[in-house]
Design a protein around this motif. Structure first.
Motif, mmCIF file in Angstrom:
data_model
loop_
_atom_site.group_PDB
_atom_site.id
_atom_site.type_symbol
_atom_site.label_atom_id
_atom_site.label_comp_id
_atom_site.label_asym_id
_atom_site.label_seq_id
_atom_site.Cartn_x
_atom_site.Cartn_y
_atom_site.Cartn_z
ATOM 1 N N ARG A 46 37.336 69.683 105.426
ATOM 2 C CA ARG A 46 36.073 69.978 104.631
ATOM 3 C C ARG A 46 35.012 70.586 105.575
ATOM 4 N NH1 ARG A 46 33.793 63.932 103.645
ATOM 5 N NH2 ARG A 46 33.114 63.373 105.880
ATOM 6 N N GLN A 47 34.248 71.577 104.798
ATOM 7 C CA GLN A 47 33.157 72.368 105.789
ATOM 8 C C GLN A 47 31.787 72.422 104.866
ATOM 9 O OE1 GLN A 47 34.622 76.293 106.894
ATOM 10 N NE2 GLN A 47 32.910 76.433 108.510
ATOM 11 N N ALA A 48 30.911 71.679 105.417
ATOM 12 C CA ALA A 48 29.604 71.708 105.025
ATOM 13 C C ALA A 48 28.965 72.927 105.366
ATOM 14 C CB ALA A 48 28.997 70.499 105.483
ATOM 15 N N LYS A 55 28.119 74.095 109.316
ATOM 16 C CA LYS A 55 28.857 73.046 110.316
ATOM 17 C C LYS A 55 30.194 73.605 110.156
ATOM 18 C CE LYS A 55 26.280 68.812 109.548
ATOM 19 N NZ LYS A 55 26.665 67.257 109.054
ATOM 20 N N ARG A 68 34.715 73.559 110.253
ATOM 21 C CA ARG A 68 35.597 72.703 109.321
ATOM 22 C C ARG A 68 36.088 71.424 109.945
ATOM 23 N NH1 ARG A 68 39.858 76.103 106.278
ATOM 24 N NH2 ARG A 68 38.081 77.306 106.037
ATOM 25 N N GLU A 111 26.757 62.622 101.955
ATOM 26 C CA GLU A 111 27.376 63.283 103.192
ATOM 27 C C GLU A 111 28.828 63.834 103.234
ATOM 28 O OE1 GLU A 111 25.886 60.360 103.089
ATOM 29 O OE2 GLU A 111 26.880 58.852 104.603
ATOM 30 N N ASP A 112 29.646 63.379 102.000
ATOM 31 C CA ASP A 112 30.708 64.224 101.648
ATOM 32 C C ASP A 112 30.667 65.434 101.025
ATOM 33 O OD1 ASP A 112 31.697 60.821 100.731
ATOM 34 O OD2 ASP A 112 32.274 61.665 102.409
ATOM 35 N N THR A 113 29.573 65.681 100.570
ATOM 36 C CA THR A 113 29.323 67.207 100.012
ATOM 37 C C THR A 113 29.739 68.234 101.118
ATOM 38 O OG1 THR A 113 27.464 66.386 98.681
ATOM 39 C CG2 THR A 113 27.579 68.792 99.363
ATOM 40 N N ALA A 114 30.684 68.874 100.484
ATOM 41 C CA ALA A 114 31.188 69.931 101.491
ATOM 42 C C ALA A 114 32.262 70.765 100.613
ATOM 43 C CB ALA A 114 31.961 69.620 102.585
ATOM 44 N N TYR A 119 36.117 71.524 100.144
ATOM 45 C CA TYR A 119 37.313 71.029 100.693
ATOM 46 C C TYR A 119 38.521 71.982 100.570
ATOM 47 C CZ TYR A 119 35.009 66.531 100.891
ATOM 48 O OH TYR A 119 34.275 65.365 101.141
ATOM 49 N N GLN A 140 34.635 73.245 95.805
ATOM 50 C CA GLN A 140 33.295 72.578 96.300
ATOM 51 C C GLN A 140 33.259 71.273 95.549
ATOM 52 O OE1 GLN A 140 30.446 73.945 97.870
ATOM 53 N NE2 GLN A 140 29.936 71.733 97.782
ATOM 54 N N THR A 150 30.445 68.107 95.523
ATOM 55 C CA THR A 150 28.789 68.016 95.615
ATOM 56 C C THR A 150 28.615 66.441 95.362
ATOM 57 O OG1 THR A 150 28.328 70.343 95.230
ATOM 58 C CG2 THR A 150 26.477 68.511 95.159
#
Length: 122
Positions: free
Chosen positions: A38-40, A43, A45, A89-92, A94, A117, A119
């Protein structure tokens, strides 16, 4: 070549669940280990989970251990990520990837999907 297409992302409230799917086509899916990353925004990956070609070995990032489950169905050429107890905080975005080795290193993955995505609202 292996083509990967992720699906199943969306908007969910904290504490909710989503199941991501990654459908593969091309070369023999069952010969590859598969991983979810995952990549926010802003940030790098980061590793989430990986599963061996047989499904017999799985590894998870500490941040998702006990909440996420990776699985695969080689007959359907698909790998899944069941996500429970989602947190903001899992928002990213994937991504799924295919590798010759079940590893947390992004550099060992030869093929990537386009991402989906996720969210999580608080």
């Amino acid at each position: 070549q292996v083509q990967l297409v992720e699906s199943g992302g969306g908007l969910v409230q904290a504490g909710g669940s989503l199941r991501l799917s990654c459908a593969a086509s091309g070369r023999t899916f069952s010969s590859y280990a598969m991983g979810w990353f995952r990549q926010a925004p802003g940030k790098e990956r980061e590793f989430v989970a990986t599963i061996s070609w047989s499904g017999g070995t799985t590894y998870y990032a500490n941040s998702v251990k006990g909440r996420f489950t990776i699985s695969r169905d080689n007959a359907k050429n698909t790998v899944y990520l069941q996500m429970n107890g989602l947190k903001p905080e899992d928002t990213a975005v994937y991504y799924c990837g295919a590798s010759t080795l079940a590893t947390s290193s992004t550099r060992r993955y030869d093929y990537w999907g386009q991402g989906t995505q996720v969210t999580v609202s608080s």
